[in-house]
Design a protein around this motif. Structure first.
Motif, PDB file in Angstrom:
ATOM      1  N   VAL A  34      85.910  22.446   9.571  1.00 46.54           N
ATOM      2  CA  VAL A  34      86.314  22.072  10.929  1.00 46.54           C
ATOM      3  C   VAL A  34      86.045  23.259  11.853  1.00 46.54           C
ATOM      4  O   VAL A  34      86.595  24.344  11.661  1.00 46.54           O
ATOM      5  CB  VAL A  34      87.804  21.672  10.984  1.00 46.54           C
ATOM      6  CG1 VAL A  34      88.207  21.341  12.406  1.00 46.54           C
ATOM      7  CG2 VAL A  34      88.064  20.479  10.063  1.00 46.54           C
ATOM      8  N   LEU A  35      85.185  23.047  12.858  1.00 46.55           N
ATOM      9  CA  LEU A  35      84.786  24.115  13.770  1.00 46.55           C
ATOM     10  C   LEU A  35      85.558  24.012  15.078  1.00 46.55           C
ATOM     11  O   LEU A  35      85.627  22.942  15.681  1.00 46.55           O
ATOM     12  CB  LEU A  35      83.287  24.028  14.055  1.00 46.55           C
ATOM     13  CG  LEU A  35      82.354  24.017  12.829  1.00 46.55           C
ATOM     14  CD1 LEU A  35      80.917  23.820  13.275  1.00 46.55           C
ATOM     15  CD2 LEU A  35      82.499  25.306  12.049  1.00 46.55           C
ATOM     16  N   LYS A  36      86.107  25.126  15.530  1.00 49.77           N
ATOM     17  CA  LYS A  36      86.888  25.162  16.766  1.00 49.77           C
ATOM     18  C   LYS A  36      86.023  25.620  17.944  1.00 49.77           C
ATOM     19  O   LYS A  36      85.186  26.513  17.798  1.00 49.77           O
ATOM     20  CB  LYS A  36      88.074  26.120  16.624  1.00 49.77           C
ATOM     21  CG  LYS A  36      89.048  25.760  15.504  1.00 49.77           C
ATOM     22  CD  LYS A  36      89.887  24.565  15.862  1.00 49.77           C
ATOM     23  CE  LYS A  36      90.943  24.277  14.793  1.00 49.77           C
ATOM     24  NZ  LYS A  36      91.710  23.059  15.101  1.00 49.77           N
ATOM     25  N   ALA A  37      86.248  25.020  19.104  1.00 49.49           N
ATOM     26  CA  ALA A  37      85.517  25.412  20.307  1.00 49.49           C
ATOM     27  C   ALA A  37      85.955  26.797  20.776  1.00 49.49           C
ATOM     28  O   ALA A  37      87.117  27.194  20.601  1.00 49.49           O
ATOM     29  CB  ALA A  37      85.756  24.397  21.420  1.00 49.49           C
ATOM     30  N   ILE A  38      85.017  27.544  21.349  1.00 47.39           N
ATOM     31  CA  ILE A  38      85.325  28.827  21.985  1.00 47.39           C
ATOM     32  C   ILE A  38      85.815  28.515  23.390  1.00 47.39           C
ATOM     33  O   ILE A  38      85.035  28.100  24.261  1.00 47.39           O
ATOM     34  CB  ILE A  38      84.087  29.742  22.017  1.00 47.39           C
ATOM     35  CG1 ILE A  38      83.635  30.055  20.585  1.00 47.39           C
ATOM     36  CG2 ILE A  38      84.385  31.024  22.785  1.00 47.39           C
ATOM     37  CD1 ILE A  38      82.344  30.843  20.502  1.00 47.39           C
ATOM     38  N   GLU A  39      87.092  28.711  23.622  1.00 46.88           N
ATOM     39  CA  GLU A  39      87.694  28.311  24.896  1.00 46.88           C
ATOM     40  C   GLU A  39      87.751  29.469  25.889  1.00 46.88           C
ATOM     41  O   GLU A  39      87.916  30.623  25.498  1.00 46.88           O
ATOM     42  CB  GLU A  39      89.105  27.776  24.651  1.00 46.88           C
ATOM     43  CG  GLU A  39      89.141  26.544  23.752  1.00 46.88           C
ATOM     44  CD  GLU A  39      90.552  26.073  23.479  1.00 46.88           C
ATOM     45  OE1 GLU A  39      91.098  25.331  24.311  1.00 46.88           O
ATOM     46  OE2 GLU A  39      91.106  26.467  22.431  1.00 46.88           O
ATOM     47  N   PRO A  40      87.614  29.181  27.174  1.00 47.06           N
ATOM     48  CA  PRO A  40      87.728  30.221  28.197  1.00 47.06           C
ATOM     49  C   PRO A  40      89.190  30.584  28.440  1.00 47.06           C
ATOM     50  O   PRO A  40      90.094  29.976  27.857  1.00 47.06           O
ATOM     51  CB  PRO A  40      87.126  29.531  29.430  1.00 47.06           C
ATOM     52  CG  PRO A  40      87.424  28.079  29.225  1.00 47.06           C
ATOM     53  CD  PRO A  40      87.335  27.854  27.736  1.00 47.06           C
ATOM     54  N   VAL A  41      89.409  31.551  29.303  1.00 47.37           N
ATOM     55  CA  VAL A  41      90.771  31.907  29.717  1.00 47.37           C
ATOM     56  C   VAL A  41      91.170  30.896  30.795  1.00 47.37           C
ATOM     57  O   VAL A  41      90.765  31.005  31.954  1.00 47.37           O
ATOM     58  CB  VAL A  41      90.832  33.354  30.261  1.00 47.37           C
ATOM     59  CG1 VAL A  41      92.265  33.694  30.679  1.00 47.37           C
ATOM     60  CG2 VAL A  41      90.321  34.330  29.219  1.00 47.37           C
ATOM     61  N   TYR A  42      91.957  29.911  30.400  1.00 55.69           N
ATOM     62  CA  TYR A  42      92.235  28.782  31.294  1.00 55.69           C
ATOM     63  C   TYR A  42      92.975  29.174  32.564  1.00 55.69           C
ATOM     64  O   TYR A  42      92.794  28.549  33.614  1.00 55.69           O
ATOM     65  CB  TYR A  42      93.028  27.708  30.544  1.00 55.69           C
ATOM     66  CG  TYR A  42      92.232  26.996  29.483  1.00 55.69           C
ATOM     67  CD1 TYR A  42      91.055  26.307  29.802  1.00 55.69           C
ATOM     68  CD2 TYR A  42      92.641  26.991  28.148  1.00 55.69           C
ATOM     69  CE1 TYR A  42      90.322  25.648  28.827  1.00 55.69           C
ATOM     70  CE2 TYR A  42      91.910  26.335  27.166  1.00 55.69           C
ATOM     71  CZ  TYR A  42      90.754  25.667  27.514  1.00 55.69           C
ATOM     72  OH  TYR A  42      90.026  25.013  26.552  1.00 55.69           O
ATOM     73  N   LYS A  43      93.801  30.212  32.505  1.00 52.41           N
ATOM     74  CA  LYS A  43      94.599  30.575  33.686  1.00 52.41           C
ATOM     75  C   LYS A  43      93.722  31.071  34.840  1.00 52.41           C
ATOM     76  O   LYS A  43      94.186  31.159  35.975  1.00 52.41           O
ATOM     77  CB  LYS A  43      95.643  31.621  33.333  1.00 52.41           C
ATOM     78  CG  LYS A  43      95.098  32.955  32.861  1.00 52.41           C
ATOM     79  CD  LYS A  43      96.233  33.888  32.477  1.00 52.41           C
ATOM     80  CE  LYS A  43      95.705  35.243  32.003  1.00 52.41           C
ATOM     81  NZ  LYS A  43      96.809  36.139  31.582  1.00 52.41           N
ATOM     82  N   GLU A  44      92.454  31.371  34.543  1.00 54.98           N
ATOM     83  CA  GLU A  44      91.529  31.759  35.609  1.00 54.98           C
ATOM     84  C   GLU A  44      91.069  30.544  36.419  1.00 54.98           C
ATOM     85  O   GLU A  44      90.502  30.694  37.500  1.00 54.98           O
ATOM     86  CB  GLU A  44      90.311  32.479  35.019  1.00 54.98           C
ATOM     87  CG  GLU A  44      90.648  33.824  34.374  1.00 54.98           C
ATOM     88  CD  GLU A  44      89.421  34.480  33.769  1.00 54.98           C
ATOM     89  OE1 GLU A  44      88.305  33.915  33.901  1.00 54.98           O
ATOM     90  OE2 GLU A  44      89.567  35.563  33.168  1.00 54.98           O
ATOM     91  N   PHE A  45      91.306  29.348  35.864  1.00 52.27           N
ATOM     92  CA  PHE A  45      90.830  28.126  36.511  1.00 52.27           C
ATOM     93  C   PHE A  45      91.951  27.136  36.830  1.00 52.27           C
ATOM     94  O   PHE A  45      91.821  26.342  37.764  1.00 52.27           O
ATOM     95  CB  PHE A  45      89.809  27.423  35.601  1.00 52.27           C
ATOM     96  CG  PHE A  45      88.665  28.279  35.174  1.00 52.27           C
ATOM     97  CD1 PHE A  45      87.529  28.368  35.965  1.00 52.27           C
ATOM     98  CD2 PHE A  45      88.719  29.018  34.003  1.00 52.27           C
ATOM     99  CE1 PHE A  45      86.452  29.156  35.575  1.00 52.27           C
ATOM    100  CE2 PHE A  45      87.659  29.812  33.602  1.00 52.27           C
ATOM    101  CZ  PHE A  45      86.526  29.889  34.400  1.00 52.27           C
ATOM    102  N   ILE A  46      93.012  27.175  36.041  1.00 50.22           N
ATOM    103  CA  ILE A  46      94.078  26.173  36.147  1.00 50.22           C
ATOM    104  C   ILE A  46      95.418  26.878  36.319  1.00 50.22           C
ATOM    105  O   ILE A  46      95.697  27.846  35.590  1.00 50.22           O
ATOM    106  CB  ILE A  46      94.130  25.292  34.874  1.00 50.22           C
ATOM    107  CG1 ILE A  46      92.741  24.706  34.562  1.00 50.22           C
ATOM    108  CG2 ILE A  46      95.138  24.158  35.030  1.00 50.22           C
ATOM    109  CD1 ILE A  46      92.623  24.113  33.169  1.00 50.22           C
TER     110      ILE A  46
END
Length: 353
Positions: A34-46
């Protein structure tokens, strides 16, 4: 028929696809189920208060759509169309767990409200204050292709000039457990995976979100022309080559006119036979695969479309995707062929602008 252009492309995936130099750093994965997505730092956008209430697929889609709109220079699209296979399954699982834990009493409605498949398109529209056409397609592995088809018709019919189109799917712990039980996901002993010559059933599962802005007019940084789309639910193995030939004939193309073919080899020996049939047709084309980079999931074709856009724009094919060693001097037409477990077959034809 009037042309439709892909004016921007953004992707959150197992690879670092938000990085400008991602093509140089693509890393295949053969030894993880199971491969996990590389997620951005969400607080920079949301805003942080909203992040806590958002499932992973909503967060990934919010950021990917932000990048796509920004690159296209569009503040408010004329339509928002999203394709997804399993939707907001995290919130669905949380709601069902609450039902069981609380004996079907005193349930908070939040998880139920946010568990619907159209939550992603709705949240993007709310964030943009966009009151335009808003639609979600849930058609397993052809969800993105149906979304593209809808957007293309909207533009050709004059109902829209710029359409935000996306695909998104997330993983959840319980769903992954069930996929392992029903052998959708491979067994540990089947690792490492040989994607092109597999003798075992099942796949490596991934996740991600890919968003594009389709336009009536060609933007300065346009990636590709979306020429045509073909979808069929059930296809017999012996009909595969005719399916491809009829599609090419409809577009006045021969096999030799296709410079690169991107195939969805997933390492599942039972269903990859369809892709083997297609390779026989394109002996003079670059043959590529991608699910060793993204994993298999309902809308994995979003990743391949994103990669195809960059190949057409940069005129470069990443070595890690090559099945054969043939490269043409100019890449003008790319054909994408995908299915999930032998069902819901789709063809997408992209052209150089």
């Amino acid at each position: 028929m009037n042309p439709v252009y892909i004016n921007s492309a953004a992707c959150i995936s197992v690879q670092d696809t938000l990085n400008e130099n991602f093509l140089e750093n693509l890393k295949p994965e053969y030894s993880t189920l199971v491969l996990k997505a590389i997620e951005p730092v969400y607080k920079e956008f949301i805003p942080p208060a909203m992040i806590r209430r958002m499932s992973k697929t909503v967060k990934m889609s919010s950021v990917a759509s932000h990048y796509a709109l920004k690159e296209a220079g569009i503040e408010n699209p004329d339509a928002i169309i999203v394709g997804t296979g399993i939707g907001c399954s995290q919130d669905s699982e949380k709601f069902l767990k609450n039902v069981l834990d609380n004996n079907e009493e005193f349930l908070t409605p939040t998880y139920f409200i946010q568990s619907t498949h159209n939550t992603v398109a709705g949240q993007i529209a709310l964030g943009l204050q966009c009151h335009a056409y808003n639609f979600t397609y849930v058609n397993t592995s052809s969800s993105l292709e149906f979304s593209f088809l809808d957007a293309k018709l909207q533009i050709i019919d004059g109902d829209a000039e710029n359409v935000l189109v996306g695909s998104t799917d997330e993983q959840t712990e319980r769903t992954m457990e069930l996929y392992k039980l029903n052998k959708t996901i491979k067994k540990e002993e089947d690792l490492p995976v040989d994607y092109l010559n597999s003798e075992t059933h099942g796949v490596v599962w991934g996740e991600g979100a890919s968003f594009f802005v389709l336009g009536k007019e060609k933007a300065v940084n346009c990636y590709a022309q979306l020429k045509d789309i073909q979808i069929v639910n059930v296809l017999e193995l012996g009909e595969t080559q005719d399916f491809i030939k009829e599609f090419l004939n409809k577009n006045n193309l021969a096999n030799t006119n296709i410079d690169a073919v991107i195939l969805g080899f997933s390492g599942d020996s039972k269903s990859d036979v369809y892709y083997n049939k297609v390779t026989e047709l394109f002996t003079g084309s670059s043959l590529l695969y991608y699910k060793h980079l993204s994993g298999e999931f309902n809308t994995a074709s979003g990743f391949s479309t994103f990669i195809a856009c960059h190949i057409l724009k940069n005129q470069e094919i990443p070595e890690v995707m090559m099945i054969n060693d043939l490269k043409k001097g100019e890449i003008r037409n790319i054909l994408l062929y995908n299915h999930l477990g032998g069902n819901d077959h789709s063809l997408v034809l992209l052209g150089k602008v």
